[in-house]
Design an enzyme around this catalytic site. Sequence first.
Site, PDB file in Angstrom:
ATOM      1  N   GLU A 497      74.644  71.122  51.178  1.00  0.00           N
ATOM      2  CA  GLU A 497      75.847  71.876  50.845  1.00  0.00           C
ATOM      3  C   GLU A 497      77.079  70.967  50.970  1.00  0.00           C
ATOM      4  OE1 GLU A 497      75.624  75.062  53.636  1.00  0.00           O
ATOM      5  OE2 GLU A 497      73.586  75.584  53.000  1.00  0.00           O
ATOM      6  N   GLU A 528      69.603  77.085  53.034  1.00  0.00           N
ATOM      7  CA  GLU A 528      69.017  76.088  53.927  1.00  0.00           C
ATOM      8  C   GLU A 528      67.495  76.039  53.830  1.00  0.00           C
ATOM      9  OE1 GLU A 528      73.077  76.910  55.440  1.00  0.00           O
ATOM     10  OE2 GLU A 528      71.385  78.186  54.813  1.00  0.00           O
ATOM     11  N   GLN A 550      74.323  71.588  57.066  1.00  0.00           N
ATOM     12  CA  GLN A 550      75.725  71.257  57.324  1.00  0.00           C
ATOM     13  C   GLN A 550      76.074  71.285  58.817  1.00  0.00           C
ATOM     14  OE1 GLN A 550      79.416  73.459  55.537  1.00  0.00           O
ATOM     15  NE2 GLN A 550      78.711  71.899  54.087  1.00  0.00           N
ATOM     16  N   ASP A 553      73.823  74.729  63.958  1.00  0.00           N
ATOM     17  CA  ASP A 553      73.571  76.164  64.138  1.00  0.00           C
ATOM     18  C   ASP A 553      72.762  76.742  62.977  1.00  0.00           C
ATOM     19  OD1 ASP A 553      75.695  77.121  66.443  1.00  0.00           O
ATOM     20  OD2 ASP A 553      76.434  75.442  65.266  1.00  0.00           O
ATOM     21  N   TYR A 554      72.940  76.189  61.773  1.00  0.00           N
ATOM     22  CA  TYR A 554      72.305  76.762  60.585  1.00  0.00           C
ATOM     23  C   TYR A 554      70.926  76.179  60.311  1.00  0.00           C
ATOM     24  CZ  TYR A 554      77.091  78.319  60.112  1.00  0.00           C
ATOM     25  OH  TYR A 554      78.315  78.875  60.365  1.00  0.00           O
ATOM     26  N   HIS A 595      79.665  77.065  65.120  1.00  0.00           N
ATOM     27  CA  HIS A 595      79.794  75.659  64.753  1.00  0.00           C
ATOM     28  C   HIS A 595      79.731  74.737  65.960  1.00  0.00           C
ATOM     29  CE1 HIS A 595      81.447  77.727  61.240  1.00  0.00           C
ATOM     30  NE2 HIS A 595      81.148  76.651  60.551  1.00  0.00           N
TER      31      HIS A 595
END
Length: 796
Positions: A497, A528, A550, A553-554, A595
């Site tokens: 991303e 993701e 990115q 956390d994701y 984040h």
Amino acid sequence: MDILNSGFAEQNEMLSFEKFKDGVLHDYYIACLSRETSLLSRKEVLTGKAKFGIFGDGKEVAQVAAAKFFQPGDWRSGYYRDQTMMFAIGESNPNQYFAQLYADPDPQREPFSHGRQMNCHYTSRNTLPDGEWANLVEIKNTGTDMSSTASQMPRAVGLALASKLFRDIDELKQFKHLSDNGNEVCFCTIGDASTSEGHFWEAVNAAGVLQVPLVIFVWDDGYGISVPREYQTTKGSISKALKGFEKEEGTNGFYIAALKGWDYMSMVEVFNEGISLARETHTPVIFHIEELTQPQGHSTSGSHERYKTRDRLEWEKERDCLVKMKAWIVENALADEPTLRRIENDARNNVKEAKDKAWKEYQTPLKELTQKSSEIVEALIPDNLEHEEELRKISKDLRSLREPLRKSNLQSVYKALLLCGDKATNEALDYYKELQKDSAAIYNSLLYDDGPKSALKVAPVAPVYNESSPSLNGYQIINRYFDSVFQSNPKVIAFGEDLGQIGDVNQGFAGLQKKYGSERIFDTGIRELTIMGKGVGLALRGLRPIAEIQYLDYLVYGLQPLTDDVASLFYRSGGKQSCPIIVRTRGHRLEGIWHSGSPMGMIINAVRGMYVCVPRNFVQAAGMYNTLLKSNSPAIVIESLNGYRLKEKLPENLSDINVPLGIPEILKEGTDITIVSYGSTIRIVQQAMKLVEPLGVSCELIDVQTLLPFDLNHLILESLKKTNRILFVDEDVPGGAAGFMFNKVMEEQGGYRYLDVAPRTITAKEHRPAYGSDGDYFSKPNAEEVAATLIEMMKE
């Protein structure tokens, strides 16, 4: 001349018809062979010879039709009902099927997983024993199967995307052993109920956007275990639900066709058209195969009579694809009933012979082992006459086992050794140890590649500085590094991303898409799961993807392919498949709940089989990327989010640095306390050390560099022997990565022996980090907290 031509034409038509007829009868034989395999396999489970069975019965005709168009170089990303397809393309046979059903660990008899996966889980080899890539163009390839439903979907996108890249990127055309100009198709199979998974929808959307040669076969037998498809899918039909994905002139999207799974000739014709379209134009395709049946139900764990009505069961008998194909063959005079009965009998007899052979080959070495174990137990009797009766019973019970297992031998010998105690013979003790060693080699090996292309075998190269070495921001360091990598290694592809046009949110790829092209460095949608899937598929096909998440956390969105597929791949394929994906992400110190996460404990416990690199700065990160790109090892690299604008010196040899994995680095020597940390938290610890230094506290600071692998040479233990005090600091929740490091040093390395005071861990709080500078300070370790703990330890 006209008569001569007419004769040739007639002869050619006769030959063509004979060839067609032979092909049809061969397909019928394979379908019967597969059905008999399913029928006999169920019996083997119900009699206790095998633990569990799940079969492809009811889907045979559709799969033999699909297999006609599977070519060398193509890839299969399927699921656990594809036995007929694998038989039809010549990549499996009933002998191997039953060996896997019995969990035979012999790789010659069960080449797909060495007994580590249940039946109908296949693989092919993509790397050779020396770690070099196999000629993937010459073989029929299979991504190692998984049981988790729809897990084959994300990587299927990547396997198909590789064909697009091989066709579009001129620098890749030199790798003739990896692709034939991108003409390879990925065949992806999935059960209709599994299309309800989010994996399916994200993968379909990604493939439709990308326009890649992905051909999806949806096997629809009307149920997901006991739940009818009306409860699974909008409109009760996946092809109807997908109508908006259909390609129209001037748009992207899919070619979609719905077919009856018993209509052999229609499927052959439509498969030919759709697969040719995918191969030639890279248009993705979905075949919805309806009216399939489940003659034996979902699996051996239950009976479908419990949830299907009598009318439905009768309907399934009438629609059975073998019944329908047989009737079609007779109606079209391709063969008569006696001929077809001979084919059916041949299939039945061949499967029975394969089953008997597989069982005998599996049991013979176990019976020989049992004989040997029994003799070892009886040999203990002369020195242990007081236990003669018990030892003879152990031996007799072992010999009486009709179907012995390795564990039966281990348990019996151990029981005998316990009885004998100190009077156990060296021969018996050595035999028991040998049993343990052999069993560990069979069941506990090959989690990581330890061959020539292991990342642990890459020779370290330290950074070289001189007096004029400039200081740059961290993002400039990593940008220069990636620039050199893309210039020197055409196999490297990067995506994520915001990675392409703007060069990622922290500018690590700034300007590189313009320099190296949007095929090698490109943006993706916010998905993701399929970013990981693309990375997996590209890596399986010999490319070197850097797949970006990115923020750390994701990673949770994309964790399933990493834990279920990548991390276990080398293990469950018996070392046949490598997947050198590099997952690039960033984390730790930033403000805001979503984040600033450091879920390291979750990650390292989910991805055993991958390496997890936690560089504290960007020179170190460059060295880790270099090491990984020289290997076939998959890894996650977590860059420090708050380090992109911190100054670092630029080494002369940035492109050549190799950071060794699993080797910590002592950043500052000391004599009083060993502090163990990594990543961004290193800077917090350094601040704390400055606070206590005036008090005379001498700290030895160790950066672990990688959490997987962890401190292979026990450098931390050697430090602890000197200081006799140890503190572990990290930003994960209590018991997370700090707990992992504590366990490694205290328990595995025996560090508890050298402690003068209780060891400590300092971690983040249990909640997500609060927003704002104060939220960050009070949610995560801070310098004052670390300093106070150091002082407290010195007072004990």
